[in-house]
Design an enzyme around this catalytic site. Structure first.
Site, PDB file in Angstrom:
ATOM      1  N   ALA A 160       0.868  -1.177   0.000  1.00  0.00           N
ATOM      2  CA  ALA A 160       0.000   0.000   0.000  1.00  0.00           C
ATOM      3  C   ALA A 160       0.906   1.229   0.000  1.00  0.00           C
ATOM      4  O   ALA A 160       2.051   1.171   0.468  1.00  0.00           O
ATOM      5  CB  ALA A 160      -0.872  -0.013   1.250  1.00  0.00           C
TER       6      ALA A 160
ATOM      7  N   GLY B 189       0.413  -5.031   0.929  1.00  0.00           N
ATOM      8  CA  GLY B 189      -0.819  -5.079   0.138  1.00  0.00           C
ATOM      9  C   GLY B 189      -0.624  -5.749  -1.223  1.00  0.00           C
ATOM     10  O   GLY B 189      -1.578  -6.302  -1.777  1.00  0.00           O
TER      11      GLY B 189
ATOM     12  N   GLU C 258      -0.871  -9.311  -0.593  1.00  0.00           N
ATOM     13  CA  GLU C 258      -2.276  -9.574  -0.222  1.00  0.00           C
ATOM     14  C   GLU C 258      -3.164  -9.660  -1.472  1.00  0.00           C
ATOM     15  O   GLU C 258      -4.068 -10.492  -1.542  1.00  0.00           O
ATOM     16  CB  GLU C 258      -2.767  -8.503   0.759  1.00  0.00           C
TER      17      GLU C 258
ATOM     18  N   GLU D 199       4.668  -5.330   7.230  1.00  0.00           N
ATOM     19  CA  GLU D 199       3.911  -4.260   7.893  1.00  0.00           C
ATOM     20  C   GLU D 199       4.358  -3.985   9.327  1.00  0.00           C
ATOM     21  O   GLU D 199       4.338  -2.843   9.776  1.00  0.00           O
ATOM     22  CB  GLU D 199       2.403  -4.582   7.885  1.00  0.00           C
TER      23      GLU D 199
HETATM   24  N1  CO8 Z   1       4.559   3.062  -0.603  1.00  0.00           N
HETATM   25  C1  CO8 Z   1       4.919   4.236  -1.167  1.00  0.00           C
HETATM   26  N2  CO8 Z   1       6.030   4.370  -1.933  1.00  0.00           N
HETATM   27  C2  CO8 Z   1       6.789   3.282  -2.122  1.00  0.00           C
HETATM   28  C3  CO8 Z   1       6.463   2.012  -1.575  1.00  0.00           C
HETATM   29  C4  CO8 Z   1       5.282   1.936  -0.785  1.00  0.00           C
HETATM   30  N3  CO8 Z   1       4.846   0.780  -0.246  1.00  0.00           N
HETATM   31  N4  CO8 Z   1       7.420   1.125  -1.929  1.00  0.00           N
HETATM   32  C5  CO8 Z   1       8.301   1.795  -2.693  1.00  0.00           C
HETATM   33  N5  CO8 Z   1       7.930   3.092  -2.813  1.00  0.00           N
HETATM   34  C6  CO8 Z   1       8.591   4.159  -3.564  1.00  0.00           C
HETATM   35  C7  CO8 Z   1       9.794   4.714  -2.790  1.00  0.00           C
HETATM   36  O1  CO8 Z   1       9.384   5.664  -1.828  1.00  0.00           O
HETATM   37  C8  CO8 Z   1      10.602   5.313  -3.936  1.00  0.00           C
HETATM   38  O2  CO8 Z   1      10.004   6.538  -4.300  1.00  0.00           O
HETATM   39  P1  CO8 Z   1      10.930   7.873  -4.480  1.00  0.00           P
HETATM   40  O3  CO8 Z   1      11.849   7.532  -5.617  1.00  0.00           O
HETATM   41  O4  CO8 Z   1       9.962   8.949  -4.786  1.00  0.00           O
HETATM   42  O5  CO8 Z   1      11.675   8.028  -3.203  1.00  0.00           O
HETATM   43  C9  CO8 Z   1      10.359   4.357  -5.093  1.00  0.00           C
HETATM   44  O6  CO8 Z   1       9.154   3.649  -4.766  1.00  0.00           O
HETATM   45  C10 CO8 Z   1      11.472   3.337  -5.284  1.00  0.00           C
HETATM   46  O7  CO8 Z   1      11.657   2.666  -4.047  1.00  0.00           O
HETATM   47  P2  CO8 Z   1      13.087   2.496  -3.334  1.00  0.00           P
HETATM   48  O8  CO8 Z   1      13.976   3.622  -3.724  1.00  0.00           O
HETATM   49  O9  CO8 Z   1      12.838   2.262  -1.884  1.00  0.00           O
HETATM   50  O10 CO8 Z   1      13.600   1.160  -4.063  1.00  0.00           O
HETATM   51  P3  CO8 Z   1      14.648   0.115  -3.473  1.00  0.00           P
HETATM   52  O11 CO8 Z   1      14.983  -0.783  -4.618  1.00  0.00           O
HETATM   53  O12 CO8 Z   1      15.754   0.803  -2.768  1.00  0.00           O
HETATM   54  O13 CO8 Z   1      13.851  -0.718  -2.349  1.00  0.00           O
HETATM   55  C11 CO8 Z   1      11.947  -1.914  -1.486  1.00  0.00           C
HETATM   56  C12 CO8 Z   1      12.797  -1.547  -2.724  1.00  0.00           C
HETATM   57  C13 CO8 Z   1      12.774  -2.830  -0.558  1.00  0.00           C
HETATM   58  C14 CO8 Z   1      10.722  -2.663  -1.980  1.00  0.00           C
HETATM   59  C15 CO8 Z   1      11.550  -0.632  -0.708  1.00  0.00           C
HETATM   60  O14 CO8 Z   1      10.972   0.281  -1.641  1.00  0.00           O
HETATM   61  C16 CO8 Z   1      10.544  -0.848   0.376  1.00  0.00           C
HETATM   62  O15 CO8 Z   1      10.888  -1.351   1.429  1.00  0.00           O
HETATM   63  N6  CO8 Z   1       9.275  -0.458   0.151  1.00  0.00           N
HETATM   64  C17 CO8 Z   1       8.221  -0.542   1.134  1.00  0.00           C
HETATM   65  C18 CO8 Z   1       7.752  -1.982   1.294  1.00  0.00           C
HETATM   66  C19 CO8 Z   1       6.676  -2.068   2.366  1.00  0.00           C
HETATM   67  O16 CO8 Z   1       6.895  -1.797   3.526  1.00  0.00           O
HETATM   68  N7  CO8 Z   1       5.460  -2.468   1.949  1.00  0.00           N
HETATM   69  C20 CO8 Z   1       4.331  -2.604   2.830  1.00  0.00           C
HETATM   70  C21 CO8 Z   1       3.564  -1.333   2.865  1.00  0.00           C
HETATM   71  S1  CO8 Z   1       2.297  -1.349   4.085  1.00  0.00           S
HETATM   72  C22 CO8 Z   1       1.054  -2.231   3.397  1.00  0.00           C
HETATM   73  O17 CO8 Z   1       1.120  -2.692   2.281  1.00  0.00           O
HETATM   74  C23 CO8 Z   1      -0.136  -2.404   4.256  1.00  0.00           C
HETATM   75  C24 CO8 Z   1      -1.299  -3.034   3.490  1.00  0.00           C
HETATM   76  C25 CO8 Z   1      -2.516  -3.034   4.322  1.00  0.00           C
HETATM   77  C26 CO8 Z   1      -2.934  -1.650   4.645  1.00  0.00           C
HETATM   78  C27 CO8 Z   1      -4.129  -1.701   5.456  1.00  0.00           C
HETATM   79  C28 CO8 Z   1      -4.416  -0.366   6.100  1.00  0.00           C
HETATM   80  C29 CO8 Z   1      -3.339   0.168   7.014  1.00  0.00           C
END
Ligand code: CO8
Length: 258
Positions: free
Chosen positions: A66, A112, A115, A135
């Site tokens: 998400a 998500g 999911e 998460e």
């Molecule tokens: N949300 C928003 N932006 C994201 C997300 C995300 N989940 N994942 C990646 N991005 C964005 C980064 O912010 C970045 O944007 P910008 O260039 O503007 O800074 C761009 O995508 C590229 O990402 P990275 O530079 O971080 O790329 P890397 O190759 O260095 O890393 C990763 C890749 C490991 C996947 C890293 O991006 C990461 O850890 N992302 C987050 C993963 C995460 O925690 N996902 C779970 C999110 S929470 C969720 O899904 C909850 C679902 C249920 C919600 C229910 C209600 C609360």
């Protein structure tokens, strides 16, 4: 059909929905998940579509979760509403879709994203995929059905291990766990998925619809899956596809369900 965050195509009875925010690793903002819901419902009502594939644009991510930026300042009430709407208009729409939905996982499937993939009926993942529910590292829990579907697919012990550590697993481990159905090379992902769709489409779509409903019944509170199966079994009889399937067998020819 045109969407802000999806590429939507229909070819050979297959609708491919590609989540298209590659610069954000296809993170799911609210607009995107509403669009996925709309796209699936359009395909359900479109007789030209018999199967749906969900994938991500680019070679890095299926969906990295998400969109964290969107919920970072939410109150408890808003958090509940976000989760509730994600269940109702995203994962339940996918899971209960009467047409088969295959997730073609082409990279990160996190939070998500995993999911969504778990709500699909089948999962094919490329070898470069990484899957996890991270998460708890953000101070929240999986909120789109992940706590339930991960345990259903891989068992409670493994699910709690993945959820509490927040670790990512690769496609090899996911296959071993039963989290995915098939693993391919990145180059073969869509080719293999297409072959899988052809195999499914050679069978009765009507029967598949009743099978999906029957299998899902085992995981829905208050439903007796055996009773649902009896009803859905009965509904197959007298249908055009039942007549075609059985007469093809008796006449030693291949059925034509087109
Ligand atoms: N949300 C928003 N932006 C994201 C997300 C995300 N989940 N994942 C990646 N991005 C964005 C980064 O912010 C970045 O944007 P910008 O260039 O503007 O800074 C761009 O995508 C590229 O990402 P990275 O530079 O971080 O790329 P890397 O190759 O260095 O890393 C990763 C890749 C490991 C996947 C890293 O991006 C990461 O850890 N992302 C987050 C993963 C995460 O925690 N996902 C779970 C999110 S929470 C969720 O899904 C909850 C679902 C249920 C919600 C229910 C209600 C609360």
């Amino acid at each position: 059909m045109s969407y802000n965050n999806l590429i939507y195509t229909i070819e050979d009875r297959v609708n491919t929905i590609s989540i298209n925010r590659p610069d954000k690793l296809n993170a799911l903002n609210i607009e995107t998940f509403s669009e996925i819901d709309h796209a699936i419902k359009s395909s359900v009502s479109n007789p030209e579509v018999r199967l749906i594939i969900i994938t991500g644009v680019g070679d890095k991510a299926f969906v990295a979760g998400a969109d964290i930026k969107e919920f970072v300042n939410f109150t408890m009430e808003q958090g509940f509403e976000l989760s509730e709407s994600g269940h109702k208009i995203l994962t339940e729409t996918i899971e209960n879709c009467p047409k088969p939905i295959i997730a073609a996982i082409n990279g990160y499937a996190l939070g998500g994203g995993l999911e969504i993939a778990m709500a699909c009926h089948l999962r094919v993942a490329s070898e470069n995929s990484k899957m996890g529910l991270p998460e708890v590292s953000l101070g929240v829990i999986p909120g789109y059905g992940g706590t339930q579907r991960l345990a259903q697919l891989i068992g409670k012990g493994r699910a709690l291990d993945m959820i509490m550590t927040g670790k990512m697993i690769d496609a090899e481990k996911a296959l071993d766990y039963g989290l995915i159905n098939y693993k391919t090379s990145p180059e073969q992902l869509m080719i293999f998925t297409k072959e899988l769709t052809e195999k499914i489409l050679s069978n009765s779509s009507n029967a598949i619809k009743h099978a999906i409903k029957s299998v899902n019944a085992n995981y829905q509170d208050g439903l007796n899956g055996f009773e649902i199966e009896m009803n859905e079994f009965g509904k197959c009889f007298e249908t055009k596809e039942f007549v075609e399937g059985t007469s093809a067998f008796l006449n030693k020819r291949k059925p034509d369900f087109n």
